[in-house]
Design a protein around this motif. Structure first.
Motif, PDB file in Angstrom:
ATOM      1  N   SER A 258      12.742  -4.637  -3.283  1.00 38.47           N
ATOM      2  CA  SER A 258      12.534  -5.014  -1.882  1.00 38.47           C
ATOM      3  C   SER A 258      11.697  -6.274  -1.789  1.00 38.47           C
ATOM      4  O   SER A 258      10.761  -6.466  -2.570  1.00 38.47           O
ATOM      5  CB  SER A 258      11.831  -3.887  -1.125  1.00 38.47           C
ATOM      6  OG  SER A 258      12.641  -2.747  -1.070  1.00 38.47           O
ATOM      7  N   LYS A 259      12.049  -7.120  -0.824  1.00 33.51           N
ATOM      8  CA  LYS A 259      11.236  -8.296  -0.548  1.00 33.51           C
ATOM      9  C   LYS A 259      10.040  -7.868   0.293  1.00 33.51           C
ATOM     10  O   LYS A 259      10.185  -6.978   1.119  1.00 33.51           O
ATOM     11  CB  LYS A 259      12.061  -9.337   0.206  1.00 33.51           C
ATOM     12  CG  LYS A 259      13.133  -9.980  -0.630  1.00 33.51           C
ATOM     13  CD  LYS A 259      13.882 -11.001   0.207  1.00 33.51           C
ATOM     14  CE  LYS A 259      15.021 -11.629  -0.570  1.00 33.51           C
ATOM     15  NZ  LYS A 259      15.784 -12.576   0.268  1.00 33.51           N
ATOM     16  N   PRO A 260       8.902  -8.461   0.106  1.00 34.39           N
ATOM     17  CA  PRO A 260       8.647  -9.524  -0.855  1.00 34.39           C
ATOM     18  C   PRO A 260       8.643  -8.971  -2.282  1.00 34.39           C
ATOM     19  O   PRO A 260       8.039  -7.928  -2.552  1.00 34.39           O
ATOM     20  CB  PRO A 260       7.270 -10.052  -0.468  1.00 34.39           C
ATOM     21  CG  PRO A 260       6.610  -8.920   0.264  1.00 34.39           C
ATOM     22  CD  PRO A 260       7.712  -8.134   0.905  1.00 34.39           C
ATOM     23  N   VAL A 261       9.316  -9.671  -3.169  1.00 27.97           N
ATOM     24  CA  VAL A 261       9.446  -9.234  -4.561  1.00 27.97           C
ATOM     25  C   VAL A 261       8.111  -9.416  -5.270  1.00 27.97           C
ATOM     26  O   VAL A 261       7.489 -10.475  -5.177  1.00 27.97           O
ATOM     27  CB  VAL A 261      10.541 -10.045  -5.287  1.00 27.97           C
ATOM     28  CG1 VAL A 261      10.579  -9.715  -6.763  1.00 27.97           C
ATOM     29  CG2 VAL A 261      11.889  -9.793  -4.641  1.00 27.97           C
ATOM     30  N   LYS A 262       7.697  -8.371  -5.963  1.00 30.62           N
ATOM     31  CA  LYS A 262       6.493  -8.461  -6.796  1.00 30.62           C
ATOM     32  C   LYS A 262       6.934  -9.101  -8.109  1.00 30.62           C
ATOM     33  O   LYS A 262       7.720  -8.516  -8.862  1.00 30.62           O
ATOM     34  CB  LYS A 262       5.891  -7.084  -7.019  1.00 30.62           C
ATOM     35  CG  LYS A 262       5.317  -6.499  -5.751  1.00 30.62           C
ATOM     36  CD  LYS A 262       4.648  -5.169  -5.996  1.00 30.62           C
ATOM     37  CE  LYS A 262       3.920  -4.761  -4.752  1.00 30.62           C
ATOM     38  NZ  LYS A 262       4.438  -3.623  -4.080  1.00 30.62           N
ATOM     39  N   LEU A 263       6.458 -10.297  -8.379  1.00 31.20           N
ATOM     40  CA  LEU A 263       6.892 -11.034  -9.557  1.00 31.20           C
ATOM     41  C   LEU A 263       6.607 -10.271 -10.842  1.00 31.20           C
ATOM     42  O   LEU A 263       7.392 -10.326 -11.783  1.00 31.20           O
ATOM     43  CB  LEU A 263       6.245 -12.422  -9.590  1.00 31.20           C
ATOM     44  CG  LEU A 263       6.697 -13.368  -8.478  1.00 31.20           C
ATOM     45  CD1 LEU A 263       5.938 -14.684  -8.555  1.00 31.20           C
ATOM     46  CD2 LEU A 263       8.199 -13.600  -8.532  1.00 31.20           C
ATOM     47  N   LYS A 264       5.507  -9.539 -10.877  1.00 34.15           N
ATOM     48  CA  LYS A 264       5.183  -8.754 -12.075  1.00 34.15           C
ATOM     49  C   LYS A 264       6.281  -7.734 -12.365  1.00 34.15           C
ATOM     50  O   LYS A 264       6.679  -7.561 -13.507  1.00 34.15           O
ATOM     51  CB  LYS A 264       3.836  -8.047 -11.885  1.00 34.15           C
ATOM     52  CG  LYS A 264       3.425  -7.220 -13.080  1.00 34.15           C
ATOM     53  CD  LYS A 264       2.098  -6.520 -12.849  1.00 34.15           C
ATOM     54  CE  LYS A 264       1.767  -5.657 -14.057  1.00 34.15           C
ATOM     55  NZ  LYS A 264       0.592  -4.843 -13.844  1.00 34.15           N
ATOM     56  N   VAL A 265       6.791  -7.080 -11.342  1.00 28.91           N
ATOM     57  CA  VAL A 265       7.859  -6.090 -11.511  1.00 28.91           C
ATOM     58  C   VAL A 265       9.139  -6.773 -11.999  1.00 28.91           C
ATOM     59  O   VAL A 265       9.804  -6.292 -12.915  1.00 28.91           O
ATOM     60  CB  VAL A 265       8.107  -5.312 -10.196  1.00 28.91           C
ATOM     61  CG1 VAL A 265       9.316  -4.395 -10.312  1.00 28.91           C
ATOM     62  CG2 VAL A 265       6.865  -4.521  -9.818  1.00 28.91           C
TER      63      VAL A 265
END
Length: 182
Positions: A158-165
């Motif tokens: 889902s946005k906002p996308v967690k870049l770490k994930v």
């Protein structure tokens, strides 16, 4: 013999499901030895294998019409050592898919000239289909069910996308695993 692990112990060590691990082992993607009907693994060989596979960059296509989000994801993937290309539409993505091999696709669900499902269909027809990750601001959209009908284990972020994930997912794929980590 603390260096020797069975399938269950290795699954726990790699933090992945036994079923996913078994498929990788049976396909010869993870070093192991079959003793009778049981698989055995050397922890030191697995550690060496992990070092080698984690350093192998993946080629990633990020399909996102919002250039800020596309650039954020692409830059994070590049900083993690992956080769990354961006596209802003179904048309540009499918053109790139015909010309370049990608290991991973990160696809926005709703695009100006179509949907992520259009790209999923194009990708599944390739000789070596890439892993697919869907990103969307509409996680309950009916298209998600259509995508899961074609590729049941596709991850939806889902946005906002967690870049770490996102980076962890691509890293897991780079190690020869799948998105299914249960």
């Amino acid at each position: 013999m603390k260096d020797i692990m069975n399938l269950g112990q290795l699954a726990s060590y790699l933090q992945m499901s036994r079923a996913s691990l078994y498929h990788l082992v049976a396909a010869g993607k993870i070093p192991g030895t079959k003793v009778g009907k049981q698989w055995r693994f050397s922890k030191s060989l697995i550690d060496k294998w992990l070092e080698g596979t984690s350093k192998r960059p993946k080629s990633v296509l990020v399909v996102e019409d919002d250039h800020i989000i596309r650039d954020l994801m692409a830059n994070a993937l590049r900083e993690a050592g992956h080769q990354c290309t961006g596209a802003d539409s179904v048309d540009s993505a499918t053109t790139l898919l015909r010309e370049i091999h990608f290991d991973v696709l990160v696809i926005d669900l709703l695009l100006p000239d179509g949907t992520g499902l259009d790209i999923v269909y194009a990708a599944t027809k390739l000789a070596a289909p890439p892993e697919i990750i869907i990103v969307t601001g509409h996680p309950r959209h009916e298209l998600i069910d259509s995508i899961h009908a074609v590729l049941p284990y596709t991850t939806v972020l889902s946005k906002p996308v967690k870049l770490k994930v996102l980076l962890e997912l691509v890293a897991r794929i780079a190690m020869g695993g799948s998105q299914d980590s249960k």
